[in-house]
Enzyme design. Structure first.
Site, PDB file in Angstrom:
ATOM      1  CG  ASP A 138      39.394  43.418  34.676  1.00  9.80           C
ATOM      2  OD1 ASP A 138      39.592  44.093  33.669  1.00  9.80           O
ATOM      3  OD2 ASP A 138      38.619  43.760  35.596  1.00  9.80           O
ATOM      4  CE1 TYR A 250      38.211  49.476  36.963  1.00  9.48           C
ATOM      5  CE2 TYR A 250      36.476  48.543  38.334  1.00  9.48           C
ATOM      6  CZ  TYR A 250      37.437  48.402  37.345  1.00  9.48           C
ATOM      7  OH  TYR A 250      37.624  47.186  36.748  1.00  9.48           O
ATOM      8  CG  HIS A 305      38.733  41.778  29.358  1.00 12.03           C
ATOM      9  ND1 HIS A 305      39.898  42.461  29.639  1.00 12.03           N
ATOM     10  CD2 HIS A 305      38.006  41.795  30.511  1.00 12.03           C
ATOM     11  CE1 HIS A 305      39.873  42.886  30.897  1.00 12.03           C
ATOM     12  NE2 HIS A 305      38.740  42.479  31.446  1.00 12.03           N
TER      13      HIS A 305
END
EC number: 3.3.-.-
Length: 330
Positions: A138, A250, A305
């Site tokens: 990720d 982020y 995921h």
């Protein structure tokens, strides 16, 4: 920079209900940051003075395997790999800047990708290695790709789980509305304070939902999270301020992408769970155009995921096979 800590593993393991054999918790003190050697990203890091927490398994002196987790995770997401690879590697699972027991700078600009890249290089130096097998999942996969672009001499082999080459991601998301929707949390995270509140309300219901729901969770068709596993995540992210650092990663992404340089020259394995709720599998196929060396893509049709936790036995077997292959370096 210097290492600080010992091989004791008692307090945090008790808190997290861990039962990994022979791991060691340590801290690295990073007195200052320095810019990425080849300056391929926009921006530059500032002096940090940060301390990084990691958990290690395997004997010192063995080849280094460095593990970089994603969001919202910490070193514990690699518990299955710490056990598996310690026979032949010094396996180190790092808490990234702002996560877990690693230090978390207050200022948002301290989480630019240049800072994160420099962190990993300095961690490698502090551990006494100049090369490693680098594995990222990720967001940790994003960092692993960038390390491979910036510092190819540092990586013996690159393994990325459920994250495409960053250039693929930025190009694909602009042309595919479905992926833009799946990545909408990137934009939500740009809002000050609200994302932290959203994750923490109702006893961290949103965090628990990510890991346990039918649409996004671990174990839909693989290994289930135990109650103790889920408690470990809630414990770590329920600490004061524990969500701001991870989300700040982020909040800097749009100032750092697209890349100025792209190509990876390291032998690379990309593992992908086809049932990933956040990343379309087509990006995995396109990634090979940015790897100018041996490249293997394996897509697990029932993988989520959270692949290294969801299908650990299969993932570990695929990693072993890749590590034992004779691959060239250009």
């Amino acid at each position: 920079m210097y290492l600080a800590g010992d091989e004791s593993d008692t307090s945090l393991r008790r808190k997290l209900h861990c039962n990994i054999a022979s791991e060691a918790q340590n801290y690295i003190h990073r007195p200052c940051s320095r810019a990425s050697k080849r300056g391929i990203l926009k921006g530059s890091p500032k002096d940090s003075g940060l301390r990084f927490h990691y958990v290690a398994a395997g004997e010192r002196g063995k080849p280094l395997m460095l593990l970089l987790h994603g969001f919202p995770e910490f070193w514990y997401s690699w518990r299955h790999q710490l056990r598996e690879f310690k026979s032949e590697y010094r396996v180190v699972a790092l808490d990234l800047r702002g996560y877990g027991e690693s230090d978390a700078p207050i200022h948002q600009e301290s989480y630019k990708l240049d800072c994160l890249i420099a962190d990993i290089k300095d961690v490698l130096d502090s551990l006494g290695y100049n090369k490693c097998v680098l594995i990222g999942h990720d967001w940790g996969g994003m960092i692993a790709w960038l390390i491979a672009v910036c510092y190819p001499e540092m990586i013996m082999k690159l393994i990325v789980i459920n994250f495409p080459h960053p250039s693929v991601f930025t190009e694909y998301i602009l042309r595919h509305p479905a992926q833009l929707f799946r990545s909408s949390f990137y934009y939500f995270f740009q809002i000050p304070r609200l994302p932290e509140l959203m994750f923490s309300i109702n006893d961290f219901k949103a965090l628990k939902h990510l890991f346990t729901s039918q649409s996004t969770g671990i174990g839909r068709k693989g290994r289930q999270l135990t109650t103790e596993d889920l408690e470990a995540y809630v414990y770590v992210f329920s600490q004061p301020g524990a969500l701001s650092g991870p989300i700040n990663h982020y909040r800097n992404i749009f100032s750092c992408l697209p890349l100025k340089h792209h190509m990876v020259t390291t032998p690379t394995l990309l593992l992908w769970g086809e049932e990933d709720a956040f990343m379309e599998v087509e990006m995995a196929e396109v990634t090979k155009i940015y790897v100018k060396n041996y490249f293997r893509l394996t897509i697990l049709s029932e993988g989520s995921h959270w692949l290294q936790q969801d299908q650990p036995d299969i993932v570990n077997g695929l990693i072993w096979a890749f590590l034992r292959e004779e691959t060239r370096r250009d």
